[in-house]
Design an enzyme around this catalytic site. Structure first.
Site, PDB file in Angstrom:
ATOM      1  N   ALA A  42       0.864  -1.173   0.000  1.00  0.00           N
ATOM      2  CA  ALA A  42       0.000   0.000   0.000  1.00  0.00           C
ATOM      3  C   ALA A  42       0.905   1.228   0.000  1.00  0.00           C
ATOM      4  CB  ALA A  42      -0.869  -0.025   1.244  1.00  0.00           C
ATOM      5  N   GLY A  51       0.612  -5.076   0.767  1.00  0.00           N
ATOM      6  CA  GLY A  51      -0.537  -5.132  -0.145  1.00  0.00           C
ATOM      7  C   GLY A  51      -0.205  -5.751  -1.491  1.00  0.00           C
ATOM      8  N   GLU A  59       4.160  -5.461   7.445  1.00  0.00           N
ATOM      9  CA  GLU A  59       3.310  -4.472   8.138  1.00  0.00           C
ATOM     10  C   GLU A  59       3.756  -4.213   9.575  1.00  0.00           C
ATOM     11  OE1 GLU A  59       2.160  -6.829   6.166  1.00  0.00           O
ATOM     12  OE2 GLU A  59       0.638  -5.995   4.839  1.00  0.00           O
ATOM     13  N   GLU A  88      -0.403  -9.344  -0.983  1.00  0.00           N
ATOM     14  CA  GLU A  88      -1.821  -9.684  -0.804  1.00  0.00           C
ATOM     15  C   GLU A  88      -2.575  -9.685  -2.138  1.00  0.00           C
ATOM     16  OE1 GLU A  88      -1.924  -6.600   2.246  1.00  0.00           O
ATOM     17  OE2 GLU A  88      -2.937  -8.037   3.553  1.00  0.00           O
TER      18      GLU A  88
HETATM   19  N1  CO8 Z   1       4.578   3.287  -0.533  1.00  0.00           N
HETATM   20  C1  CO8 Z   1       4.974   4.467  -1.022  1.00  0.00           C
HETATM   21  N2  CO8 Z   1       6.165   4.643  -1.647  1.00  0.00           N
HETATM   22  C2  CO8 Z   1       6.966   3.583  -1.742  1.00  0.00           C
HETATM   23  C3  CO8 Z   1       6.621   2.321  -1.233  1.00  0.00           C
HETATM   24  C4  CO8 Z   1       5.351   2.197  -0.616  1.00  0.00           C
HETATM   25  N3  CO8 Z   1       4.906   1.017  -0.157  1.00  0.00           N
HETATM   26  N4  CO8 Z   1       7.640   1.461  -1.465  1.00  0.00           N
HETATM   27  C5  CO8 Z   1       8.599   2.171  -2.087  1.00  0.00           C
HETATM   28  N5  CO8 Z   1       8.186   3.446  -2.257  1.00  0.00           N
HETATM   29  C6  CO8 Z   1       8.932   4.546  -2.897  1.00  0.00           C
HETATM   30  C7  CO8 Z   1      10.059   5.016  -2.013  1.00  0.00           C
HETATM   31  O1  CO8 Z   1       9.596   5.936  -1.033  1.00  0.00           O
HETATM   32  C8  CO8 Z   1      10.991   5.646  -3.046  1.00  0.00           C
HETATM   33  O2  CO8 Z   1      10.466   6.897  -3.376  1.00  0.00           O
HETATM   34  P1  CO8 Z   1      11.476   8.183  -3.492  1.00  0.00           P
HETATM   35  O3  CO8 Z   1      12.378   7.833  -4.629  1.00  0.00           O
HETATM   36  O4  CO8 Z   1      10.557   9.320  -3.764  1.00  0.00           O
HETATM   37  O5  CO8 Z   1      12.212   8.255  -2.190  1.00  0.00           O
HETATM   38  C9  CO8 Z   1      10.806   4.750  -4.254  1.00  0.00           C
HETATM   39  O6  CO8 Z   1       9.563   4.063  -4.052  1.00  0.00           O
HETATM   40  C10 CO8 Z   1      11.899   3.717  -4.399  1.00  0.00           C
HETATM   41  O7  CO8 Z   1      11.999   3.015  -3.185  1.00  0.00           O
HETATM   42  P2  CO8 Z   1      13.370   2.841  -2.384  1.00  0.00           P
HETATM   43  O8  CO8 Z   1      14.287   3.964  -2.663  1.00  0.00           O
HETATM   44  O9  CO8 Z   1      13.032   2.552  -0.969  1.00  0.00           O
HETATM   45  O10 CO8 Z   1      13.940   1.528  -3.113  1.00  0.00           O
HETATM   46  P3  CO8 Z   1      14.929   0.448  -2.495  1.00  0.00           P
HETATM   47  O11 CO8 Z   1      15.339  -0.430  -3.617  1.00  0.00           O
HETATM   48  O12 CO8 Z   1      15.978   1.081  -1.686  1.00  0.00           O
HETATM   49  O13 CO8 Z   1      14.012  -0.415  -1.482  1.00  0.00           O
HETATM   50  C11 CO8 Z   1      12.034  -1.619  -0.816  1.00  0.00           C
HETATM   51  C12 CO8 Z   1      12.955  -1.165  -1.970  1.00  0.00           C
HETATM   52  C13 CO8 Z   1      12.805  -2.593   0.094  1.00  0.00           C
HETATM   53  C14 CO8 Z   1      10.836  -2.323  -1.423  1.00  0.00           C
HETATM   54  C15 CO8 Z   1      11.613  -0.389   0.003  1.00  0.00           C
HETATM   55  O14 CO8 Z   1      11.127   0.606  -0.881  1.00  0.00           O
HETATM   56  C16 CO8 Z   1      10.530  -0.689   0.994  1.00  0.00           C
HETATM   57  O15 CO8 Z   1      10.801  -1.250   2.041  1.00  0.00           O
HETATM   58  N6  CO8 Z   1       9.282  -0.284   0.676  1.00  0.00           N
HETATM   59  C17 CO8 Z   1       8.151  -0.440   1.585  1.00  0.00           C
HETATM   60  C18 CO8 Z   1       7.700  -1.865   1.606  1.00  0.00           C
HETATM   61  C19 CO8 Z   1       6.591  -2.037   2.625  1.00  0.00           C
HETATM   62  O16 CO8 Z   1       6.790  -1.891   3.817  1.00  0.00           O
HETATM   63  N7  CO8 Z   1       5.392  -2.385   2.138  1.00  0.00           N
HETATM   64  C20 CO8 Z   1       4.236  -2.617   2.964  1.00  0.00           C
HETATM   65  C21 CO8 Z   1       3.413  -1.384   3.077  1.00  0.00           C
HETATM   66  S1  CO8 Z   1       2.115  -1.602   4.248  1.00  0.00           S
HETATM   67  C22 CO8 Z   1       0.922  -2.442   3.380  1.00  0.00           C
HETATM   68  O17 CO8 Z   1       1.047  -2.767   2.228  1.00  0.00           O
HETATM   69  C23 CO8 Z   1      -0.302  -2.767   4.148  1.00  0.00           C
HETATM   70  C24 CO8 Z   1      -1.472  -3.121   3.237  1.00  0.00           C
HETATM   71  C25 CO8 Z   1      -2.758  -3.039   3.941  1.00  0.00           C
HETATM   72  C26 CO8 Z   1      -3.279  -1.658   4.077  1.00  0.00           C
HETATM   73  C27 CO8 Z   1      -4.608  -1.638   4.722  1.00  0.00           C
HETATM   74  C28 CO8 Z   1      -5.402  -0.360   4.647  1.00  0.00           C
HETATM   75  C29 CO8 Z   1      -4.874   0.895   5.252  1.00  0.00           C
END
Ligand code: CO8
Length: 270
Positions: free
Chosen positions: A75, A120, A143, A123
């Site tokens: 998400a 997400g 999460e 999921e």
């Molecule tokens: N949301 C928003 N932006 C994101 C997300 C995300 N989930 N993942 C990556 N991005 C963005 C980063 O902020 C970055 O943006 P910017 O260049 O502007 O800084 C860009 O994408 C590239 O990401 P990274 O620089 O972090 O890339 P890396 O190769 O260094 O890392 C990762 C890749 C490991 C995937 C890292 O980006 C990461 O950990 N992302 C988050 C993963 C995560 O925690 N996902 C779970 C989110 S929670 C969820 O999905 C719950 C679902 C249920 C919701 C229920 C209703 C509310």
């Protein structure tokens, strides 16, 4: 065809499948509310197509992420920080109903996971009938590391796929696992070298399924979905009803006739 902003839909060359591409590479295809809205509209188009013409030529759907790096990294975390609890509930139930609609499509849906499938994103893949992945793909429900819990079906579907013990370990640790481990756990059906091989394999499987009766494939998909989590006796009763229903279809007459006359069946999907 570019579908609104963040998804594209494309018929494959064999025409037997359509491919949905999650297309927000600047945020690793994170599922913002706009992406969810796009997917809702897209599904509406597919549902109407399948309803009116048994899918026409299309006999399956492949979902993949644009670029090499991500299927979907979850998400949208930035967007979630501004949500009230009620808005979070609405976001969660909206995406959940989208996953139920994917499961209700009368054709197979394959998640082609070409990179990160986290939160997400994982999921969404779990709501597909099965998952293929590239060697560089990774899966996880991180999460808890954000003080969050799964909201798009992960607490339900992950344990259905990998069993309760493995699911709990993944959910409690937030650990990321690579494609080979996901394959061993039964989360992933097959692993491919790169995105191109992955997409080709997913489309090939849809083409293989397209050689069979569309009515029977739709019935098997619906039955498998309906029996999940039921007692053996309840599941068998549902299966017997589905078996009875198959005997009302033209496809059953055609398939059995063609077998006995050693011909190739010409299924109509009815
Ligand atoms: N949301 C928003 N932006 C994101 C997300 C995300 N989930 N993942 C990556 N991005 C963005 C980063 O902020 C970055 O943006 P910017 O260049 O502007 O800084 C860009 O994408 C590239 O990401 P990274 O620089 O972090 O890339 P890396 O190769 O260094 O890392 C990762 C890749 C490991 C995937 C890292 O980006 C990461 O950990 N992302 C988050 C993963 C995560 O925690 N996902 C779970 C989110 S929670 C969820 O999905 C719950 C679902 C249920 C919701 C229920 C209703 C509310």
């Amino acid at each position: 065809m570019q579908f609104k902003e963040y998804t594209t839909i494309q018929a494959s060359s064999a025409q037997s499948s359509v491919t949905i591409t999650l297309n927000r590479p600047e945020a690793l295809n994170a599922l913002s509310t706009q992406v969810v809205e796009d997917l809702e509209d897209l599904l509406g188009v597919l549902e109407a197509a399948f309803r009116h013409d048994a899918g026409g030529e299309a006999r399956g759907v492949v979902i993949i992420g644009s670029g090499e790096k991500a299927f979907a990294a979850g998400a949208d975390i930035r967007e979630m920080t501004a949500m009230t609890p009620d808005q979070a509930w609405e976001y969660s139930t909206r995406m959940q109903s989208l996953t139920l609609r994917l499961e209700s499509l009368p054709v197979p849906v394959i998640a082609a996971v070409n990179g990160f499938a986290l939160g997400g994103g994982c999921e969404l893949a779990l709501a597909c009938d099965f998952i293929y992945a590239t060697e560089s793909a990774s899966f996880g429900q991180p999460e808890v590391s954000l003080g969050l819990v799964p909201g798009f079906g992960g607490s339900v579907r992950l344990q259905q796929r990998v069993g309760p013990s493995q699911a709990r370990e993944l959910l409690f640790t937030g650990r990321r696992i690579r494609a080979d481990q996901a394959h061993r756990l039964g989360l992933v059906n097959a692993v491919f070298t790169d995105r191109e091989a992955l997409l080709a394999a997913a489309r090939k499987t849809i083409a293989e399924i397209a050689g069979h009766s569309p009515a029977a494939v739709a019935a098997v998909k619906a039955t498998v979905g309906r029996v999940e989590g039921r007692s053996t006796a309840d599941g068998l009763a549902i299966e017997a009803d589905s078996f009875r229903q198959a005997f009302t279809t033209a496809d059953m007459r055609e398939g059995t006739r063609a077998f006995l006359t050693k011909e190739k069946p010409a299924f109509s999907g009815n």
